[in-house]
Write a protein that holds these residues in place. Structure first.
Motif, PDB file in Angstrom:
ATOM      1  N   SER A 188       0.828  -1.211   0.000  1.00  0.00           N
ATOM      2  CA  SER A 188       0.000   0.000   0.000  1.00  0.00           C
ATOM      3  C   SER A 188       0.861   1.259   0.000  1.00  0.00           C
ATOM      4  O   SER A 188       0.349   2.355  -0.200  1.00  0.00           O
ATOM      5  N   GLU A 247      -6.713  -8.986   9.352  1.00  0.00           N
ATOM      6  CA  GLU A 247      -6.335  -7.940  10.302  1.00  0.00           C
ATOM      7  C   GLU A 247      -4.857  -8.063  10.654  1.00  0.00           C
ATOM      8  O   GLU A 247      -4.235  -9.104  10.432  1.00  0.00           O
ATOM      9  N   GLY A 301      -8.044   0.857  12.874  1.00  0.00           N
ATOM     10  CA  GLY A 301      -9.102   0.883  11.870  1.00  0.00           C
ATOM     11  C   GLY A 301      -8.611   1.241  10.487  1.00  0.00           C
ATOM     12  O   GLY A 301      -9.326   1.022   9.496  1.00  0.00           O
ATOM     13  N   GLN A 302      -7.376   1.793  10.403  1.00  0.00           N
ATOM     14  CA  GLN A 302      -6.834   2.098   9.088  1.00  0.00           C
ATOM     15  C   GLN A 302      -6.441   0.806   8.373  1.00  0.00           C
ATOM     16  O   GLN A 302      -6.235  -0.233   8.996  1.00  0.00           O
ATOM     17  N   SER A 303      -6.324   0.878   7.052  1.00  0.00           N
ATOM     18  CA  SER A 303      -5.980  -0.306   6.268  1.00  0.00           C
ATOM     19  C   SER A 303      -4.516  -0.268   5.865  1.00  0.00           C
ATOM     20  O   SER A 303      -3.897   0.794   5.762  1.00  0.00           O
ATOM     21  N   ASP A 327      -1.906  -2.689   3.130  1.00  0.00           N
ATOM     22  CA  ASP A 327      -1.796  -3.802   2.189  1.00  0.00           C
ATOM     23  C   ASP A 327      -0.427  -4.451   2.343  1.00  0.00           C
ATOM     24  O   ASP A 327       0.606  -3.766   2.254  1.00  0.00           O
ATOM     25  N   SER A 353      -5.252  -6.740   1.606  1.00  0.00           N
ATOM     26  CA  SER A 353      -5.686  -5.605   2.404  1.00  0.00           C
ATOM     27  C   SER A 353      -6.017  -6.066   3.829  1.00  0.00           C
ATOM     28  O   SER A 353      -6.813  -6.990   4.024  1.00  0.00           O
ATOM     29  N   LEU A 354      -5.391  -5.420   4.813  1.00  0.00           N
ATOM     30  CA  LEU A 354      -5.561  -5.794   6.212  1.00  0.00           C
ATOM     31  C   LEU A 354      -5.981  -4.580   7.025  1.00  0.00           C
ATOM     32  O   LEU A 354      -5.575  -3.447   6.736  1.00  0.00           O
ATOM     33  N   GLN A 355      -6.761  -4.819   8.055  1.00  0.00           N
ATOM     34  CA  GLN A 355      -7.176  -3.744   8.950  1.00  0.00           C
ATOM     35  C   GLN A 355      -6.285  -3.742  10.188  1.00  0.00           C
ATOM     36  O   GLN A 355      -6.076  -4.779  10.818  1.00  0.00           O
ATOM     37  N   ILE A 356      -5.749  -2.571  10.541  1.00  0.00           N
ATOM     38  CA  ILE A 356      -4.895  -2.448  11.730  1.00  0.00           C
ATOM     39  C   ILE A 356      -5.791  -2.450  12.967  1.00  0.00           C
ATOM     40  O   ILE A 356      -6.679  -1.608  13.105  1.00  0.00           O
ATOM     41  N   ILE A 357      -5.568  -3.425  13.864  1.00  0.00           N
ATOM     42  CA  ILE A 357      -6.413  -3.536  15.055  1.00  0.00           C
ATOM     43  C   ILE A 357      -5.638  -3.289  16.356  1.00  0.00           C
ATOM     44  O   ILE A 357      -6.247  -3.196  17.420  1.00  0.00           O
TER      45      ILE A 357
END
Length: 804
Positions: free
Chosen positions: A107, A149, A169-171, A173, A178-182
């Protein structure tokens, strides 16, 4: 007298003898600094708990293919590892799977390569990792299932997101996914070494994203492991049995069962503390022992120097005794003086130790685990104070025992020869014997370590890797087929060969020298185990470019590659270990009963320090696209570096990336650095011990000779010849020296015999090195006798009799 007044008086006295004070402090500071640094290293390696929750209950779980009494540990099939993980969870145990790899953050415009740890959702909580933001991975029933995630490291949060709190909550790659930052992991969390194979992880992804399968048993990874937790205060046997059964059942129920029919499948559980420590405790203890012996040798010098100092100040002590000072008061005075000297030396020693620890972190990074935890702490300071107190008490006690209190009171009124106080001849001889014995033992020990480490550090590579780079290339999804990947690697080879800076370009699966290995067990046509050997797939010019000679048979041909011929080459060690002969051309080796290859050539061995204890020898196969790796031999590394290579790659395809870049020559040096460091330390300790012993013995022997000035004058007066006087002095001086050398030889040989019973790897000490050092010691002692004797013999008889 008040304590403060007493201290001021002692300080004033030391200021009147600046040379003595400076030598005492510097000698002690140098040796104390080495000892304190060694203590801190041992505290971290041996005493400091691991920074993980319930570390004593944690084990590293691997697979062991056992056959004919031989273990093959470390190659984990995905299906077997998943089966053990699931079985332990169902039985109520806690465990976490992990594997570290490298990939690209796609990304970002520059698509940087980052180290990623693929983990099951239990990993971070199991090790007690704290999150500064967000939450842990979502729990799933199967390790092969997970939400898209990621939890990022603190360093990535700071560098890529500026430490912004809205990062959750940001993404992001990673390798096109594509992964969500948790969550964000706390900065103080470190993955266990050496499980963090590629260094510090910058991202944590669910294990499912690694693409592992519970049906995969043929391809084994040494980087896929499980951190397994046992129940507190419970025997390991129930867990061991559970995992053994799970591994065996998973393999026997798979379609690859026939490949493993002759193996016994065992779960290998190694305590996490043992895995992390490795052989570090032995290294750190050896360093501590060397520093301690060095301090004892130096302390013998200090005792002699301090006794001389006490003799010089006997007039002041006599005045104190004449006005009523008791022996305990004299001891108190000497103790205060010793404490001031030793505490001052300890303060400088702590500063030196801090510098040595920083130097160790810089030099030994990657050779010793947990180096980032080194540093002066409360325990190190406390140890320094204890050592200072012990040394001060011993110094004051020895000095007070050398003072005859009754004779001291007569000193002010006494006259005539013989009233001058001297250091006891017995004490002088004891100092000499102890110094020589300790120095001899140090020389024996350091010579043994030096022989072992130099053997490893200077072992010939067997190949020419000067100006050779190795780069593992990541293609992404643009080259899915075998043919496309082979065409790409050939295109890259021709592109680099067209550059004037590149002398050769070689295709291979891995670099011949690297931290890591590709290996596999082999069998013969009847299923009998031949051994565990490394393997590589290579291009036609691999051996010629690396100047690795073919001893028997032939190299691959283009026809072998195009026809996918079942042929292979092996190194000399493989031929000897598998077939008991060097010329193994015509023999066959099998990965499994249906995967056999004929040996068409035997090549010379090459040395890789990382793999030399894991297996002997390498097998070679025709180039395969399983992993694209290109080696470049350049004319000058200063004129063509990694940046230039990446730019050239992008000219061929902007989507290509370098996952692993190695300067092969530098890598070979890095892998033996711990041996070079051990050799340097042992050599330095032996030189320092020898110098301290020479200086100390010179001082003691020279002092003893000077104190016999009156006696020698009497002998001259009654007609003794200069040669006889010289021989008398040398004989008296050499008696304790020879006793010390004899004791050191007896003790050294005894220790060597004892250690040899437990290990065949202990080399014989170098007789020339030890002998030359002891001869040098004797030479200094001879000079210490001759120089003052010559001065006495040259003086007139009256002067000799007048100045005892």
């Amino acid at each position: 007298m008040k304590v403060t007044s007493h201290i001021k008086q002692v300080v004033a006295g030391l200021q009147k003898a600046p040379g003595f004070t400076l030598i005492m402090i510097l000698t002690l500071a140098l040796t104390l600094g080495a000892l304190l640094a060694a203590f801190n290293l041992n505290q971290v390696v041996l005493l400091k708990p691991l920074p993980y929750k319930n570390a004593e209950q944690l084990y590293v779980l691997k697979q062991n293919l056992h056959q004919d009494g031989i273990d093959n540990i470390g190659g984990q099939s995905e299906g077997g590892q998943i089966a053990m993980y699931q079985a332990s969870k169902q039985a109520g145990y806690e465990s976490a799977m992990l594997t570290q790899r490298r990939g690209r953050i796609t990304s970002r415009a520059d698509k940087p390569v980052e180290v990623v740890m693929y983990v099951s959702h239990e990993y971070l909580p199991l090790l007690g990792a704290q999150l500064v933001l967000g939450q842990n991975f979502s729990a799933t029933d199967k390790v092969t299932d997970a939400l898209p995630e990621t939890v990022i490291s603190y360093s990535l949060w700071q560098s890529d997101f500026g430490g912004a709190s809205n990062v959750i909550g940001q993404s992001l790659d990673f390798d096109g996914v594509s992964l969500q930052i948790i969550g964000v992991v706390n900065d103080n969390f470190r993955d266990p070494e050496p499980l963090s194979f590629y260094g510090k992880s910058r991202l944590y992804l669910p294990m499912a994203q690694a693409g592992i399968s519970e049906k995969e048993f043929r391809n084994a990874s040494r980087n896929l492991v499980t951190v397994q937790k046992n129940i507190a205060k419970q025997s390991l046997s129930p867990l061991q049995g559970l995992l053994d059964r799970a591994l065996t059942q998973s393999i026997e129920s798979s379609e690859f069962a026939v490949d493993f029919k002759d193996y016994e499948h065992r779960a290998d559980l190694a305590p996490l503390t043992k895995v992390i420590k490795g052989d570090n405790p032995f290294i750190s203890l050896m360093v501590f022992a060397g520093a301690l012996v060095l301090l004892l040798i130096a302390f013998a010098n200090i005792v002699n120097l301090y006794l001389s100092h006490v003799i010089k100040k006997q007039s002041m002590l006599a005045i104190s005794a004449s006005v009523g000072a008791k022996p305990k008061h004299i001891f108190k005075h000497l103790l205060v003086e010793s404490l001031i000297i030793v505490l001052s030396a300890s303060a400088f020693g702590l500063l030196l130790a801090a510098w040595l620890l920083v130097l160790t972190q810089y030099l030994a990074q990657g050779s010793i685990n947990r180096l980032d935890e080194l540093g002066i702490n409360v325990m190190t300071v406390g140890f320094a104070l204890i050592v200072a107190l012990v040394l001060s008490v011993v110094l004051a006690w020895v000095a007070s025992k050398s003072v005859d209190h009754e004779r001291l009171k007569q000193h002010l009124t006494a006259s005539g020869k013989g009233t001058q106080k001297q250091i006891s001849p017995v004490l002088r001889k004891t100092l000499v014997i102890s110094q020589v014995t300790l120095t001899g033992l140090m020389l024996f020990a350091t010579s043994t370590v030096l022989q072992a480490t130099l053997k490893m550090a200077t072992k010939p590579l067997g190949i020419n890797v000067e100006n050779v780079y190795s780069l593992q290339i990541e293609t992404g999804d643009n080259y899915p087929s075998r043919e496309a990947k082979l065409a790409l690697i050939e295109q890259l080879k021709q592109h680099f060969l067209a550059l004037p800076q590149v002398q050769a370009a070689v295709k291979s699966t891995i670099s011949p020298i690297r931290k890591g290995d590709f290996s596999s067990p082999f069998i013969d046509s009847e299923g009998n185990r031949l051994g565990l050997f490394g393997f590589n797939t290579i291009g036609l010019d691999y051996f010629s470019v690396l100047e690795q000679p073919i001893l028997y048979g032939r190299n691959f041909t283009q026809a072998d590659i195009e026809d996918k011929s079942k042929v292979m080459l092996v190194s000399r060690s493989v031929a000897i270990n598998a077939f008991g002969k060097e010329n193994a051309v015509g023999e066959s080796m099998f990965f499994s009963p249906d995967q056999g290859f004929e040996v068409i050539g035997v090549v010379a061995d090459h040395y890789n320090a990382f793999t030399q204890e894991k297996y002997a020898g390498v097998t070679y196969f025709a180039m395969s696209p399983m992993r694209l790796n290109l080696m470049l031999k350049v004319s000058d590394k200063a004129l063509f570096n990694k940046t230039d290579i990446v730019m050239e790659l992008e000219k061929v395809d902007a989507n290509l990336a370098v996952l692993e870049f190695l300067d092969v020559e530098q890598t070979s040096q890095d892998l033996v650095f711990k041996y070079r460091l051990a050799a340097w330390l042992s050599g330095s300790l032996s030189v320092l011990a020898l110098l301290l012993a020479c200086a100390g013995i010179y001082g003691v022997v020279s002092y003893g000779t000077q104190m016999r000035r009156y006696e020698l004058g009497v002998r001259m007066a009654v007609g003794a010849k200069p040669k006889r006087i010289t021989m008398l002095v040398v004989k008296d001086a050499f008696t304790p020296l020879l006793i010390g050398i004899l004791l050191s030889i007896i003790l050294g040989l005894g220790l060597y015999t004892l250690t040899s019973q437990y290990s065949d790897a202990v080399p014989v000490p170098d007789a020339l090195q030890v002998g030359a050092s002891l001869i040098l010691l004797l030479g200094f002692s001879y000079m210490a006798c001759i120089i003052p004797v010559k001065q006495i013999l040259k003086s007139d008889l009256i002067s000799a009799l007048r100045n005892q």
